[in-house]
Design a protein around this motif. Structure first.
Motif, PDB file in Angstrom:
ATOM      1  N   GLU A  27     -33.356  21.242 -39.215  1.00 30.10           N
ATOM      2  CA  GLU A  27     -33.921  20.837 -40.494  1.00 30.10           C
ATOM      3  C   GLU A  27     -34.780  19.610 -40.272  1.00 30.10           C
ATOM      4  N   VAL A  28     -35.803  19.494 -41.087  1.00 30.87           N
ATOM      5  CA  VAL A  28     -36.569  18.259 -41.076  1.00 30.87           C
ATOM      6  C   VAL A  28     -36.505  17.678 -42.470  1.00 30.87           C
ATOM      7  N   ALA A  29     -35.976  16.466 -42.588  1.00 30.21           N
ATOM      8  CA  ALA A  29     -35.861  15.833 -43.904  1.00 30.21           C
ATOM      9  C   ALA A  29     -37.167  15.131 -44.243  1.00 30.21           C
ATOM     10  N   GLU A  30     -37.317  14.783 -45.492  1.00 24.68           N
ATOM     11  CA  GLU A  30     -38.522  14.089 -45.914  1.00 24.68           C
ATOM     12  C   GLU A  30     -38.620  12.748 -45.186  1.00 24.68           C
ATOM     13  N   GLY A  31     -39.798  12.475 -44.636  1.00 21.72           N
ATOM     14  CA  GLY A  31     -40.015  11.196 -43.980  1.00 21.72           C
ATOM     15  C   GLY A  31     -39.408  11.097 -42.590  1.00 21.72           C
ATOM     16  N   GLU A  32     -38.872  12.192 -42.096  1.00 22.92           N
ATOM     17  CA  GLU A  32     -38.222  12.146 -40.793  1.00 22.92           C
ATOM     18  C   GLU A  32     -39.168  12.620 -39.686  1.00 22.92           C
ATOM     19  N   THR A  33     -39.010  12.057 -38.506  1.00 22.28           N
ATOM     20  CA  THR A  33     -39.741  12.552 -37.339  1.00 22.28           C
ATOM     21  C   THR A  33     -38.739  13.205 -36.398  1.00 22.28           C
ATOM     22  N   LEU A  34     -38.953  14.498 -36.206  1.00 18.66           N
ATOM     23  CA  LEU A  34     -38.040  15.246 -35.341  1.00 18.66           C
ATOM     24  C   LEU A  34     -38.741  15.516 -34.008  1.00 18.66           C
ATOM     25  N   GLY A  35     -38.054  15.275 -32.937  1.00 19.58           N
ATOM     26  CA  GLY A  35     -38.621  15.582 -31.623  1.00 19.58           C
ATOM     27  C   GLY A  35     -38.059  16.886 -31.103  1.00 19.58           C
ATOM     28  N   ILE A  36     -38.928  17.783 -30.644  1.00 20.54           N
ATOM     29  CA  ILE A  36     -38.443  18.982 -29.948  1.00 20.54           C
ATOM     30  C   ILE A  36     -38.820  18.804 -28.491  1.00 20.54           C
ATOM     31  N   VAL A  37     -37.815  18.680 -27.637  1.00 22.41           N
ATOM     32  CA  VAL A  37     -38.066  18.408 -26.229  1.00 22.41           C
ATOM     33  C   VAL A  37     -37.638  19.605 -25.400  1.00 22.41           C
ATOM     34  N   GLY A  38     -38.433  19.952 -24.443  1.00 24.22           N
ATOM     35  CA  GLY A  38     -38.056  21.048 -23.566  1.00 24.22           C
ATOM     36  C   GLY A  38     -39.151  21.223 -22.541  1.00 24.22           C
ATOM     37  N   GLU A  39     -38.855  21.987 -21.499  1.00 27.22           N
ATOM     38  CA  GLU A  39     -39.862  22.180 -20.466  1.00 27.22           C
ATOM     39  C   GLU A  39     -40.678  23.415 -20.802  1.00 27.22           C
ATOM     40  N   SER A  40     -41.714  23.673 -19.999  1.00 27.50           N
ATOM     41  CA  SER A  40     -42.558  24.810 -20.324  1.00 27.50           C
ATOM     42  C   SER A  40     -41.725  26.089 -20.295  1.00 27.50           C
ATOM     43  N   GLY A  41     -41.998  26.947 -21.267  1.00 23.34           N
ATOM     44  CA  GLY A  41     -41.243  28.192 -21.353  1.00 23.34           C
ATOM     45  C   GLY A  41     -39.950  28.069 -22.144  1.00 23.34           C
ATOM     46  N   SER A  42     -39.723  26.895 -22.731  1.00 23.46           N
ATOM     47  CA  SER A  42     -38.462  26.744 -23.462  1.00 23.46           C
ATOM     48  C   SER A  42     -38.580  27.263 -24.890  1.00 23.46           C
ATOM     49  N   GLY A  43     -39.799  27.609 -25.304  1.00 16.13           N
ATOM     50  CA  GLY A  43     -39.967  28.171 -26.643  1.00 16.13           C
ATOM     51  C   GLY A  43     -40.257  27.130 -27.702  1.00 16.13           C
TER      52      GLY A  43
END
Lengths: 542, 300
Positions: A27-43
């Motif tokens: 989920e992303v809340a209002e005003g929030e910064t979410l990081g999606i971290v992963g290597e190539s091919g992680s989707g």
């Protein structure tokens, strides 16, 4: 604000269905910064493309739901999506130059999105576009309005992309590797600009990156993805201090950071002691007053203005600076692909600058100086298998034939840790790390004394970078080579090099032993470079 | 001392070992993947069979006249009817395949080689060589090409070789331009620099590393060009240049048959015309398949 539940995305390919994303929820809340971290091919990128519904042909959302402020993104019609894109959710892409239309003025490209969402009309579009450019802190926006993308630097292009993305005040901003390919100082400037704008406008955002350090610095919460699934989620400080999943731990380990030695980038189970090596007191390579001047349209362009440095036998020297500082030109001259305007390149006592680069391919010195290129994909002939690629220098310089050559190729594959079955694959069938290994094997095939490494890990994931850097350390000790390591990242240079040369605007601003330059930089520019690198939070010693 | 022992490095996650596929497997895959390509190659096989075996298979001698059988409409004995001299149109149309294919393949091969050499040199070395070559080629292209071919054949003499040369010359600029562009964008590519570092001379880098990468788009050009070349050769024969009667050739047959269409003997011109169309259509369809076959990136 944005809720994703059990999202699954699949692609139809020649070899059947590939599940790129399998059951991702966040989920992303209002005003929030979410990081999606992963290597190539992680989707991670596919997840964001699915949200924007801009998946490639053959891709589809197989299951799960994605709801943005009450709108079901999975079922929304294409018309509804067009209304959402840019106005509610917008996106910043990886390569700013590719994201901009090369034959349209940047100002017009900003106008396009403003007019598409009825934020401007023919009368005030220009004024509003300039306003949007000023919002992303483009100085002299009035003049830049008429620029074409190729006239602007990479950082400036990324600002334009930001201006386009933010022009219609979206509520959610998705950033897909926004700073990959940018200099470390530009990266810092762009990231700080974007975070400031996000905060000002109280937007939500998703930052997709392979750089855990970058995510930790700018995100409120991080999810770590691997093979299309989330392995761990949490706040950045906790992830760094106590990574719960072995994969997260591996990523944390592999992120270059202050105080960590090169072996500490590898997972603890496979660490071996760093092999000893000998650095001689005599210089193997001495560059003296090297100058390269190009004839430009408006007068001569001074790419390199008289640089001098030494590389001792067995030593590794880092050549650091931003793009355009002349480091690549210098390395091209050293490796004899380019003729200097003046100056000397003394290699083992002989001045190579006197021998023209055009005929250097047949020079006996050719085998002594080799190079590993920046982009492993670009540096491998797409029509040659790994075996053919590695065979090239052996055929042309060592004169090996038949059985002897085949044996040497397999020996080299073992040496760089490339599994032998992969020797018969084409570059497009190899991963980034495997391509890097092929490139290294080719460079060391004829036992060079001196190896120029032009950002060999810039295009690699951090865990692969850690492996490749360690491989280079092992090879250096084993084969007694000297390195000239060209990079824009001082923290990577620190891991590998004994001596650092910092370049700016074609000149050397500082050089000295690595520890000294890193801990007590004498030049403000060096300090700025050091400052710009992302600072991952400290991790537990345990 | 053996310094070349294996360094234990951390294994990266590896894809499952793929079966190494040979060139033949790849060709079969391309044919299976795209039914249009399969159709094109089947049509090409028919053409080749007609060219190789045609003279041995046809029921009548293509040159034998028979006044009593003149201008017969298509029948069981004469599938495509007979012409004004009583020659069997079917036999003539089939026998003509060999000559027409020979002319077009020879012309295209010649322009492929010349165009590749000129274009590769211009694209790789640039400078005055590029400027000079490009302007010469532009000059050739500035002429109406068919008229140029007519002029060449008329000036050099009315022989089959001269048709081949004329067709080759008018096609050279297309290859040269294509190769020049393809070579130019790869001149500074990493793999070209790496090949130089590996001790290759410029000529070798160009010939062995850069040029082969231009092959996929070249194949499309070749197949389209084969179609054009056939039309061009037939066109020259149609207006009386090149191949001379009584040789069986599609262009001449159409030219001779055209006179009889007004009087209702349509089969004289229509059937060789259809053969011509079949050949051109085959070559145009062939392009994409050929490209996929020479592109290693299409292999998985």
């Amino acid at each position: 604000m944005l809720t994703i539940k059990d999202l699954a995305v699949s692609f139809r390919t020649r070899r059947g269905e590939v599940n790129a994303v399998r059951g991702v929820s966040f989920e992303v809340a209002e005003g929030e910064t979410l990081g999606i971290v992963g290597e190539s091919g992680s989707g991670k990128s596919v997840t964001s493309y699915a949200l924007m519904r801009i998946l490639d042909a053959g891709g589809r959302i197989k299951a799960g739901e994605a709801v943005y402020s009450g709108v079901d993104l999975k079922r929304a019609s294409e018309r509804e999506m067009q209304g959402l894109r840019g106005r509610e959710i917008s996106m910043i892409f990886q390569n700013p130059r590719a994201a901009l239309n090369p034959i349209r003025k940047v100002g017009h490209q900003i106008e396009d999105v403003l007019r598409r969402h009825a934020r401007a009309d023919a009368q005030n579009a220009r004024a509003k576009a300039i306003e949007a450019m000023e919002a992303v802190k483009i100085r002299d926006a009035e003049a830049r309005y008429d620029a074409y993308p190729f006239e602007l630097s990479g950082g400036m292009c990324q600002r334009i992309v930001c201006a386009i993305a933010l022009a219609c005040d979206p509520k959610l901003l998705i950033m897909d590797e926004p700073t990959t390919g940018l200099d470390i100082t530009t990266q810092k400037a762009v990231m700080e600009l974007v975070t400031e704008l996000i905060r000002e406008r109280s937007m939500s955002s998703i930052l997709i990156t392979h750089d855990l350090g970058l995510a930790a610095q700018y995100c409120d919460r991080i999810v770590v993805m691997k093979d299309g699934a989330i392995v761990e989620a949490g706040d950045p400080v906790r992830l760094f201090a106590r990574p719960g999943h072995p994969y997260t731990r591996k990523l944390v380990d592999a992120t270059p950071r202050e105080g960590a030695s090169i072996r500490e980038l590898l997972p603890a189970e496979v660490r071996t002691p760093e092999p000893p090596r000998r650095i001689s007191d005599e210089a193997l390579l001495s560059v003296r007053d090297l100058v390269k001047t190009y004839a430009g349209k408006s007068g001569p362009v001074h790419a390199v203005k008289g640089v001098s440095f030494d590389v001792k036998a067995g030593q590794s020297v880092g050549l650091v600076g931003e793009s355009g500082c002349g480091k690549s030109t210098t390395s091209s001259m050293v490796v004899r692909l380019l003729d200097p305007t003046s100056g000397q390149i003394l290699f083992a006592g002989e001045d190579l600058a006197k021998r023209p680069s055009a005929g250097f391919a047949r020079d006996p010195m050719r085998a002594k100086i080799q190079m590993v290129f920046q982009d492993a994909t670009d540096s491998l002939n797409p029509r040659h298998t790994s075996r053919q690629t590695i065979a090239e220098p052996l055929r042309a310089m060592a004169g090996l034939r038949g059985r002897a050559r085949a044996e040497r190729i397999e020996e080299l594959a073992d040496l760089v840790g490339l599994p032998r079955p992969l020797l018969d694959r084409f570059p497009h069938q190899l991963s980034g790390g495997q391509k890097a290994r092929v490139g290294i094997a080719r460079a060391i095939a004829v036992n060079p004394d001196f190896l120029v490494l032009d950002e060999p890990t810039a295009a690699l994931d951090v865990s692969i970078q850690a492996i490749v850097l360690n491989l280079l350390v092992d090879l250096r000790a084993r084969l007694g080579m000297s390195y000239l390591f060209v990079s824009h990242d001082l923290h990577v240079v620190r891991l590998l090099c004994d001596h650092v040369v910092v370049m700016k605007g074609g000149e050397i601003v500082e050089q000295g032993p690595t520890e000294q330059v890193m801990t007590a930089p004498a030049d403000p520019y060096t300090a700025e470079l050091l400052e710009a690198a992302p600072k991952p939070p400290a991790r537990d010693a345990a | 001392m053996n310094t070349m022992t294996e360094i234990p490095t951390v294994a990266e996650p590896q894809a499952p070992p793929a079966k190494s596929k040979g060139a033949l497997d790849h060709v079969i895959y391309v044919l299976k993947d795209n039914p249009v390509t399969l159709l094109a190659f089947a049509m090409f096989a028919v053409l080749m069979a007609a060219a190789v075996l045609g003279p041995a298979l046809v029921p009548y001698d293509p040159l034998a006249t028979n006044a009593s059988e003149a201008l017969q409409p298509p029948s069981a004995a004469h599938w495509f009817g007979t012409d004004n001299l009583g020659r069997d149109v079917f036999s003539r149309a089939i026998v003509a395949t060999r000559l027409d294919l020979l002319i077009s393949v020879a012309a295209v091969a010649l322009s492929f080689v010349i165009g590749s050499v000129l274009g590769a040199a211009a694209g790789y070395w640039g400078g005055w060589l590029d400027v000079a070559l490009s302007r010469v080629l532009d000059t050739i292209m500035a002429f109406p090409l068919f008229v140029l071919a007519m002029g060449i054949v008329a000036a050099m003499g009315n022989t089959i070789e001269n048709i081949v040369y004329a067709t080759a010359i008018i096609n050279v600029p297309f290859y040269a331009r294509l190769v020049r562009a393809e070579v130019n964008i790869r001149r500074e590519a990493g793999f070209a620099l790496a090949a130089k570092l590996a001790g290759n001379t410029d000529v070798r880098v160009l010939a062995m590393h850069i040029f082969p990468n231009a092959l996929p788009p070249m194949m499309v050009q070749v197949s389209l060009n084969l179609g054009w070349a056939i039309l061009n050769a037939a066109g020259l024969s149609f207006i009386g240049l090149g191949v001379r009667p009584p040789t069986a050739e599609w262009g001449i047959m159409v030219a001779e048959g055209a006179n009889f269409i007004v009087s209702g003997e349509w089969w004289l011109a229509i059937f060789p015309g259809l053969c011509l169309m079949f050949a051109v259509f085959t070559f145009n369809l062939l392009g994409d398949g050929l490209r996929d076959m020479v592109d290693p990136r299409r292999r998985t």
